[in-house]
Motif scaffolding. Structure first.
Motif, short mmCIF file in Angstrom:
data_model
loop_
_atom_site.label_atom_id
_atom_site.label_comp_id
_atom_site.label_asym_id
_atom_site.label_seq_id
_atom_site.Cartn_x
_atom_site.Cartn_y
_atom_site.Cartn_z
N SER A 97 -11.27 -7.03 -12.62
CA SER A 97 -10.98 -6.83 -14.04
C SER A 97 -11.57 -7.97 -14.85
O SER A 97 -12.03 -8.97 -14.30
N VAL A 154 -10.87 -10.08 -18.82
CA VAL A 154 -9.95 -10.29 -19.93
C VAL A 154 -10.76 -10.55 -21.19
O VAL A 154 -11.66 -11.41 -21.20
N GLU A 179 -6.65 -6.84 -20.75
CA GLU A 179 -7.26 -6.85 -19.42
C GLU A 179 -7.77 -5.46 -19.08
O GLU A 179 -7.02 -4.48 -19.16
#
Length: 247
Positions: free
Chosen positions: A208, A210, A216
């Motif tokens: 992932s 941010v 996120e």
């Protein structure tokens, strides 16, 4: 195709302005026009997000709500729409600059002067569109969002949500079209549902990333390596740009 709004409570003046604007076609400028005979009707269209214009030609003296009151209300929804004010008396001209008007013209409007000013506005808008994402609905432009303000696009079925730090804007569209349009401009499709602005990525992990606002987002495993390279390229571009500015 440019979109022009004309707001004047006099049908005669609407027709005169519209007739004068036809001179734009001789310059090869394609446009359509929408007439309003009250400031309130125009404000309502802008407020509902149904309309956005490359140029607004606005009468200063109208019944019920005058040109300045109309322009001030519009500025709460759209701070950048160019406004060309037409007025029958110069004493109101300075008030136009309170709402960041492009300039003012006195009535009866000189057709040549109107065409010159309108052409200059539309030329500036054409350049502006190159650095904005143009949100459309049923072929009508409803917003222009500077690319620098966009965090990411999110797709859910046929609905796209454009995320900025201040607001979210929903519209119908396909994420693949956004990907194709914006990838050369510093954006990257990290997942089937997300296209992100690389300059607003704060942190990257294996699954992932941010964004600067704390959101996120999942990353497709197949895209992670390409994403790392894209982020490095973006960082290098920003470094070069910053160096040039200091020089």
């Amino acid at each position: 195709m440019f979109h022009i709004a004309i707001c004047d409570d006099s049908e005669y003046d609407l027709q005169e302005i519209s007739s004068a604007l036809q001179g734009l076609r001789h310059l090869g400028i394609c446009f359509d026009e929408t007439w309003y005979q009250s400031g309130r009707a125009l404000i309502d269209d802008i407020a509902e997000g149904e309309k956005s214009y490359h140029l607004l030609i606005l009468d200063m003296l109208m019944d019920s709500i005058n040109g300045i009151e109309t322009a001030k209300a519009i500025r709460t929804y759209d701070v950048s729409m160019p406004i060309l004010i037409v007025t029958s008396t110069v004493q109101y001209a300075l008030a136009g600059y309170q709402v960041n008007a492009w300039r003012y013209l006195t009535k009866p409007v000189d057709p040549g002067e109107l065409v010159r000013e309108a052409a200059a506005v539309l030329k500036s808008q054409e350049k502006s569109d190159e650095t904005c994402y143009v949100v459309q609905s049923n072929g009508t432009v409803i917003r222009r969002v500077p690319l620098a303000d966009i965090l990411y696009f999110e797709s859910s079925l046929h609905t796209i949500t454009l995320h900025t730090m201040r607001e979210d804007i929903e519209f119908r569209g396909a994420i693949r079209d956004i990907d194709e349009q914006l990838t050369p401009l510093g954006f990257f499709r990290i997942h089937k549902s997300f296209v992100v602005n690389l300059s607003h990525v704060r942190r990257l992990s294996s699954r992932s990333l941010v964004m600067v606002n704390g959101d996120e987002l999942d990353i497709s495993r197949a895209r992670i390596q390409q994403l790392r390279h894209a982020l490095m390229d973006e960082a290098e571009r920003e470094h070069i740009s910053s160096h040039r500015m200091r020089s």
